[in-house]
Design a protein around this motif. Structure first.
Motif, PDB file in Angstrom:
ATOM      1  N   GLY A  90       1.932  15.128  -5.952  1.00 57.26           N
ATOM      2  CA  GLY A  90       0.476  15.117  -6.026  1.00 57.26           C
ATOM      3  C   GLY A  90      -0.067  16.329  -6.756  1.00 57.26           C
ATOM      4  O   GLY A  90      -1.043  16.224  -7.517  1.00 57.26           O
ATOM      5  N   THR A 137       4.604   9.599  -6.323  1.00 59.31           N
ATOM      6  CA  THR A 137       3.310  10.195  -5.998  1.00 59.31           C
ATOM      7  C   THR A 137       2.562  10.585  -7.269  1.00 59.31           C
ATOM      8  O   THR A 137       1.333  10.448  -7.352  1.00 59.31           O
ATOM      9  N   VAL A 172       2.731   9.282  -1.731  1.00 54.27           N
ATOM     10  CA  VAL A 172       1.995   9.888  -0.629  1.00 54.27           C
ATOM     11  C   VAL A 172       0.501   9.882  -0.922  1.00 54.27           C
ATOM     12  O   VAL A 172       0.069   9.958  -2.086  1.00 54.27           O
ATOM     13  N   ASP A 173      -0.301   9.794   0.123  1.00 55.63           N
ATOM     14  CA  ASP A 173      -1.761   9.846   0.005  1.00 55.63           C
ATOM     15  C   ASP A 173      -2.167  11.100  -0.771  1.00 55.63           C
ATOM     16  O   ASP A 173      -1.698  12.201  -0.473  1.00 55.63           O
ATOM     17  N   PRO A 174      -3.033  10.956  -1.791  1.00 54.95           N
ATOM     18  CA  PRO A 174      -3.437  12.127  -2.592  1.00 54.95           C
ATOM     19  C   PRO A 174      -4.073  13.246  -1.771  1.00 54.95           C
ATOM     20  O   PRO A 174      -4.089  14.402  -2.221  1.00 54.95           O
ATOM     21  N   LEU A 175      -4.610  12.935  -0.585  1.00 51.60           N
ATOM     22  CA  LEU A 175      -5.235  13.954   0.237  1.00 51.60           C
ATOM     23  C   LEU A 175      -4.205  14.841   0.943  1.00 51.60           C
ATOM     24  O   LEU A 175      -4.553  15.905   1.444  1.00 51.60           O
ATOM     25  N   GLY A 199       0.819  -1.206   0.000  1.00 56.99           N
ATOM     26  CA  GLY A 199       0.000   0.000   0.000  1.00 56.99           C
ATOM     27  C   GLY A 199       0.851   1.253   0.000  1.00 56.99           C
ATOM     28  O   GLY A 199       2.068   1.201   0.173  1.00 56.99           O
ATOM     29  N   THR A 200       0.199   2.381  -0.206  1.00 58.77           N
ATOM     30  CA  THR A 200       0.908   3.655  -0.265  1.00 58.77           C
ATOM     31  C   THR A 200       0.936   4.323   1.109  1.00 58.77           C
ATOM     32  O   THR A 200       0.231   3.919   2.020  1.00 58.77           O
ATOM     33  N   GLY A 201       1.747   5.343   1.223  1.00 60.72           N
ATOM     34  CA  GLY A 201       1.867   6.072   2.479  1.00 60.72           C
ATOM     35  C   GLY A 201       3.284   6.589   2.655  1.00 60.72           C
ATOM     36  O   GLY A 201       4.235   6.042   2.077  1.00 60.72           O
TER      37      GLY A 201
END
Length: 285
Positions: free
Chosen positions: A236, A221, A227-230, A141-143
């Protein structure tokens, strides 16, 4: 003689310009990131759909314009720099610790430890980085934490090989043999006599790799693997703005410029450190 003096003076001026330019570029971005909670308390997340896609330099409230959701581009560029710099610095620190430890063990003790560690390093170097990144991040998973961990695993080899080569050149020097002869332990020899002599090349590589890791994080990204898109980040922002390049170029251009200037500044500092710390890089002396 005069020609040699002139060459040294020209080189000193050039390296000084590298230092000044590198400090200005990296220092400006670092200070902006450090003071971002004060400059932009909302973290660049405030949306105003009535002010969406304002061009740059047309509003004092949004100096670099706004994105498709009406968020301030300048705020998001500065806040996004925190993520990119954090990933770059922390991943390099982790890779340095792991790689230096492996290089010291392999170079000083040699034998079966060196064979196993260096062959494992050779195998890792043969693996394609992008394919491994896609597989690694697709499985776990991403992060931010996973991106940092992957970069550490992917880059410790560089430091291991660099340190091992330096240790091999030092382990049979007179001052090391003298320390062994008077009964100094191996751990103390490594910590007090060998490690300080390999720090110069390590620092140079660290500086260059922070810049490289900022590019890697932005690339991962951008492809949805980082990284999380948020969370605001330069990669991003580039991904968000790619569909608006013709109508709202500033959404992608300004984070791209932030990446370029930060990486350029770090590379200039790395070149200056190489000239300053590596005697073999000095010419005309």
């Amino acid at each position: 003689m005069a020609a040699a003096e002139g060459a040294r003076g020209t080189r000193w001026q050039f390296t000084s310009m590298e230092l000044v330019a590198g400090l200005v570029l990296t220092g400006t971005m670092t200070l902006a990131v450090l003071f971002s909670p004060i400059l932009f308390p909302d973290g660049g997340e405030s949306m105003d759909l009535t002010a969406r896609l304002i061009p740059p330099f047309q509003s004092s409230a949004h100096l670099l314009g706004t994105d498709p959701l009406g968020r301030d581009v300048l705020a998001r560029v500065v806040v996004g720099g925190k993520i990119s710099l954090m990933v770059g610095v922390l991943s390099v620190i982790g890779a340095v610790i792991l790689g230096t430890l492996v290089g010291l063990i392999a170079g000083y003790y040699r034998g079966i430890a060196e064979i196993l560690l260096m062959r494992f390093a050779d195998i890792q170097l043969a693996l394609p980085f992008i394919l491994i990144a896609i597989m690694f991040l697709a499985i776990l998973g991403t992060g931010i934490d996973k991106v940092i961990f992957f970069m550490i695993v992917a880059q410790w080899v560089q430091y291991a090989r660099l340190v091992r080569g330096s240790v091999l050149a030092l382990r049979d020097r007179e001052f090391i043999l003298s320390a062994r002869a008077i009964g100094v332990g191996n751990v103390r020899i490594i910590a007090q006599h060998i490690l300080p002599n390999v720090l110069g090349p390590i620092v140079i590589l660290m500086t260059l790799n922070v810049a490289n890791n900022i590019l890697l994080e932005s690339s991962l990204t951008f492809f949805g693997l980082g990284v999380d898109p948020l969370i605001p980040s330069w990669g991003g922002m580039l991904a968000d703005g790619r569909t608006y390049l013709q109508s709202a170029w500033w959404v992608s251009v300004f984070p791209g410029l932030a990446i370029m200037f930060t990486v350029l500044g770090l590379n200039l500092l790395g070149d200056w450190l190489r000239d300053s710390l590596d005697p073999t890089g000095q010419t005309g002396q």
